[in-house]
Each structure stands twice: as C-alpha cells, then as structure tokens.
Enzyme design. Structure first.
Site, PDB file in Angstrom:
ATOM      1  N   HIS A 130       0.812  -1.218   0.000  1.00  0.00           N
ATOM      2  CA  HIS A 130       0.000   0.000   0.000  1.00  0.00           C
ATOM      3  C   HIS A 130       0.848   1.272   0.000  1.00  0.00           C
ATOM      4  O   HIS A 130       0.336   2.360  -0.245  1.00  0.00           O
ATOM      5  CB  HIS A 130      -0.981  -0.003   1.177  1.00  0.00           C
ATOM      6  CG  HIS A 130      -0.384   0.242   2.522  1.00  0.00           C
ATOM      7  ND1 HIS A 130      -0.079  -0.781   3.395  1.00  0.00           N
ATOM      8  CD2 HIS A 130      -0.023   1.377   3.163  1.00  0.00           C
ATOM      9  CE1 HIS A 130       0.415  -0.290   4.511  1.00  0.00           C
ATOM     10  NE2 HIS A 130       0.466   1.020   4.388  1.00  0.00           N
ATOM     11  N   ASP A 160       0.352  -7.696   1.739  1.00  0.00           N
ATOM     12  CA  ASP A 160       0.654  -6.262   1.765  1.00  0.00           C
ATOM     13  C   ASP A 160       2.161  -6.013   1.721  1.00  0.00           C
ATOM     14  O   ASP A 160       2.684  -5.166   2.435  1.00  0.00           O
ATOM     15  CB  ASP A 160       0.035  -5.575   2.990  1.00  0.00           C
ATOM     16  CG  ASP A 160       0.094  -4.050   2.880  1.00  0.00           C
ATOM     17  OD1 ASP A 160       0.099  -3.557   1.746  1.00  0.00           O
ATOM     18  OD2 ASP A 160       0.156  -3.372   3.924  1.00  0.00           O
ATOM     19  N   SER A 256       4.932   2.979   7.919  1.00  0.00           N
ATOM     20  CA  SER A 256       4.507   1.853   7.101  1.00  0.00           C
ATOM     21  C   SER A 256       5.610   1.403   6.155  1.00  0.00           C
ATOM     22  O   SER A 256       6.164   2.194   5.387  1.00  0.00           O
ATOM     23  CB  SER A 256       3.280   2.260   6.292  1.00  0.00           C
ATOM     24  OG  SER A 256       2.733   1.151   5.652  1.00  0.00           O
TER      25      SER A 256
END
Length: 513
Positions: A130, A160, A256
């Site tokens: 993402h 992911d 992230s």
C-alpha cells in the site's frame, strides 16, 4: 631476460583473464542467489556486534539501533490525479490516513510517503504494497541522504508486501532474523519515518503473535472501527494472509514499510498497520513476520510474482463465535472443515468435511492465522503435515499443496525509465526454452504479474502474455525493457507479442512524458 619478461607477461595476462572470468561467474551467481544467501555473504564480511540485552536486567538498544538505522529508507511517492476513487484508492486512503501516505484524490499530482528496508547490498528494498500501489514515481532517500528513483519488481497484496529496487551497490542492509523465535514480552524496536521525521527509532515489546485483524482484502464501510478512520467489512472472504506480530513500540504515519527488529538488530517484521481511532499511535501496531516475507520476496525476485500453494479446504475458525453459530461442536480451538475442494491436496490426502484441524506441523492451531501463515511460506508441490480431530480421535495427514490460481493483479510515467517502467504496471521473466518453442519465437519475456491501474491493466494485457518487442526493439530481459522505453518518439509506446492463447498483438499507446 626477454624470456623471463615474456613469462611474466603471460602470467599477468592469464591472471587477469582468470580474475575477469571469476567476476563474471560471481555476478551471474549473485543474481540468482536468494536474499538469505546474499545476507550470509554480506554478514560473513560485516560482523554484527553481539546483543546487549537481558529480560530482567539492564537493556541497551544502542547497538541494535546503530545496526539498523542506516538500512531503513524514506520513500516518497507521486500519484497522478484521479477523478474517481476505486477500491484500491479507498484502501490507500485508509492506510495513508494511518501512515501519512494519503491516496490520489481530486487535485494532482498527489504526494505521499512511507518507509522501506534495504535487504540486499545491490539495492533490493522491502516495503508495503500500500506504500507503492499505483505510484507513478517512487523516490528513495537513504539514511546518508542519497536519492534514487526506484522500480517496482513486484507486489503481493495478499500479504501487503512489495519488492522495489534502486540502482546502487554496497548498500548497508538489515540482517534477516527468525520471526518464529520472537517471544511475547521480548523487547523490539520500530525504525521508520513517522510524520516525515526520518530515521526515528522507538522501543516496545512483542504484545502478541499470529494476529488476524481483518484489514487485507476487504471492502470499506462508513462505520467507525478500531483500525482507523475507515471501516472494512467482511462482505467477501479475506483474500489476504494475516498473522501479524503485534507490538506496542510507537508506530505512526510514515512508519509503514519500516523495520521491526529485535535487540540483536535482526529484522523480524515489516510494520504494516496500527489499531487507532484517530489515525495516530494508540498502543497497537502490527508487522508482517519476516519468515513469511522472505518467501514472498524471494518468489517475486525469482518469478516476478508469488507462487502460492493451497491445502484445498474452506473452514470456519472455532475461536470466532459468529463463524460457528450453526455448527454442532463444543470445541473452541481449531478450524472446522466446511468443505473440501475437489481435486485439491486435502481431498487427495483424505481430509473430510466435518474434520477439525487442530495442529499444523505439530503446532497447535488456535485460529486461522496459525494455519495460513505456515501455508503461506510454502510452494506448490510442498508437503505440509496437519492433524485433524475426527470422531473423537486425532488423525495425521501429509497434504501436498496444489498450485494457486493465476497471480494476483495489483499497482504501477514520468521522465525516467524507472518511472515509466512502474507505469507499465507489470512484472516480467525471460522465456524458457520450452516457451520459445511453443510460441515459435527466438526470445521474449513473459508477463508474470499485472498491477491495477497500469498500462498493461488498462490495455487488458494479462499475466502469461509473451512480450517480444517494445518500440520495435527486441525484448529478452528486463534490461531490454528499460532500454526500449527510454527511446520514446512523440510519447508513443508500441508493445508487440502474443496473448496466452497464442494470438499475436501489436498495441500502440500514447504516454504522457
């Protein structure tokens, strides 16, 4: 004297030729090495300091932080404007709100940021899917402030994860650890770039393992929920593999794709999500375990996409009351087999509907993530040992995993070759000799993955397609693609090849530069 000089010259030339040959062989061998092998070579020459930690006494994080920080990078992405919001856009908005990444909205261009971890000295970087999904341009800033443009090698939305690459050598890397060895209560560090504050280190403990939090592969809703400002509902089965390491090390927007490491400076997870009502840290962070990530990354590097195997059952998690309300069972742990896929590995091994899977490789199964992560590490054709409860007795089965459905479709223009390569939105591998014979071609590459929103996706060029030329330049490798797309005339891109059914095509595209 002349004779001696001739002998010396002959020896020198022979030595040089031998050294040159060795270097060529060494490079070819290195290109085919797994990330584990590359790490072993790197750390044979770059010894890490012994850990300084104690579960009861004084704890020192300085050496672990010093070992890891140089290999954690800052990722900045650019997105084209979009008048409409797709499901992927909404997912990016959710993750972006939590990690400072954002998603392409109405105005253009959109900018976003995240983190990544260098895992190979020749420029391979792991991050979250993402973080780079649908990015037109990916800029990397290393800890020593060098800047690069990155290319997407491949992505795996099911975990992911994404593998990207920069053109550089002799980079510092993080040592891959063993996430199975991580213990609840163990000290860990989170390293990343929260709120654009580069090279930030926070400390906490492993709060739990094997967490499934239901964020991968679901649609969004408008209700409030503890995982962020946008709620995901279970309107369809979860496509992702969730077995997160939970930590209370502070993780915020921008972390992230960053590193979760133990006090020995070993990478045990890739930070991926937080549980928060506000979008900022509230005490709960989640990381993809590195043992699962290693399989995914090696597959992407070797095949261009993840080769995944399946047991071939549908099941209900007995630890989730909503899933077992209609089942007549008093068990609260394990996975109830609702159906067995015809022709699948489980059917061939003897697993039946109504069995309860209680162990995998001898380890007790408490919830679905215990099984999913173990299977996620394996390839089609691998065997996995499962134990089921049937008629009050345990039975053991060795299940041979069957091949996955075609590779998942996932993200990927601008001025540099890397940016345009990302815009193609695909991954490639050179053709095998058998494929060359099948399609009656002398060369080419096969499309192993198509990512949503790219040129290949928009042109409906599917996985399995053979690309033989780009802009009339013959294509036999990714390097050939890089070269061909740097020679655009008037922004025109011509791609020729064969669809999976053997139909020949020659498509032209106008590319913004």
């Amino acid at each position: 004297m002349k004779r001696f000089g001739l002998t010396l010259l002959t020896a020198f030339v022979g030595g040089a030729m031998a050294l040159g040959t060795y270097k060529l062989v060494e490079k070819k061998y290195a290109d085919n090495m797994s990330f584990d092998d590359k790490q072993n070579v790197y750390f044979a020459s770059n010894r890490m300091s012994p850990a300084i930690t104690s579960s009861a006494g004084e704890v020192d994080f300085t050496q672990a932080a010093a070992a890891v920080t140089p290999a954690v990078v800052y990722i900045r992405t650019t997105y084209a404007s979009s008048g409409q919001q797709s499901q992927q856009d909404r997912l990016q908005q959710m993750f972006g709100d939590m990690f400072g990444q954002g998603s392409p909205r109405q105005s253009a261009p959109q900018m976003a940021s995240g983190s990544g971890v260098i895992i190979s000295p020749d420029g391979y970087i792991v991050t979250n899917n993402h973080v780079v999904a649908k990015a037109d341009k990916i800029e990397i800033t290393t800890n020593d402030h060098r800047r690069f443009t990155a290319k997407v090698i491949g992505t795996d939305p099911n975990t992911d994860l994404a593998l990207i690459k920069i053109e550089a050598n002799d980079l510092p890397i993080v040592k891959l650890g063993n996430s199975d060895d991580a213990k609840v209560g163990e000290w860990v560090l989170a390293v990343g770039n929260p709120f654009n504050l580069t090279s930030t280190v926070t400390a906490g403990i492993v709060s739990a393992k094997g967490r499934g939090i239901g964020i991968i592969g679901k649609d969004d809703d408008q209700d409030d929920n503890p995982f962020g400002p946008t709620k995901l509902r279970a309107s369809k089965p979860i496509a992702g593999i969730e077995s997160f390491i939970q930590t209370d090390a502070a993780i915020n927007p921008g972390n992230s794709g960053g590193a979760l490491v133990n006090t020995r400076g070993e990478l045990i997870g890739i930070n991926s999500a937080i549980a928060s009502h506000t979008g900022s840290y509230e005490g709960y962070g989640f990381a993809v375990p590195i043992n699962l990530a290693k399989k995914v990354l090696n597959d992407i590097k070797k095949f261009g996409a993840v080769k995944r195997g399946y047991i071939g059952v549908s099941f209900s998690d007995l630890s989730v009351p909503e899933q077992v309300a209609d089942l007549k069972t008093d068990k609260t742990n394990g996975l109830y087999v609702r159906s067995v896929v015809a022709g699948g590995g489980a059917e061939a091994a003897g697993v039946k509907t109504g069995d309860v899977i209680t162990k995998v490789e001898g380890v007790t199964v408490y919830e679905s993530s215990d099984l999913q992560e173990r299977v996620g590490r394996l390839q089609p054709g691998d065997k996995i040992n499962i134990t089921v409860m049937r008629d009050g007795a345990e039975k053991n089965f060795a299940v041979t995993l069957k091949a996955d459905v075609p590779a998942a479709r996932t993200a990927g223009l601008s001025r540099s070759a890397n940016e345009l390569y990302n815009k193609l939105g695909a991954s490639f591998m050179p053709l095998s000799q058998g494929q060359k014979v099948k399609y009656h071609v002398n060369g080419g590459v096969i499309v192993t993955q198509v990512r949503d929103g790219g040129i290949f996706d928009e042109a409906e060029i599917p996985s399995g397609t053979i690309i033989t030329s780009i802009n009339k330049e013959p294509i036999n490798s990714v390097a050939d693609i890089d070269k061909a797309i740097t020679n655009l005339k008037d922004g025109l891109l011509t791609i020729a090849g064969y669809y999976p059914d053997g139909t020949k095509f020659n498509n032209k595209f106008t590319v913004e530069q």
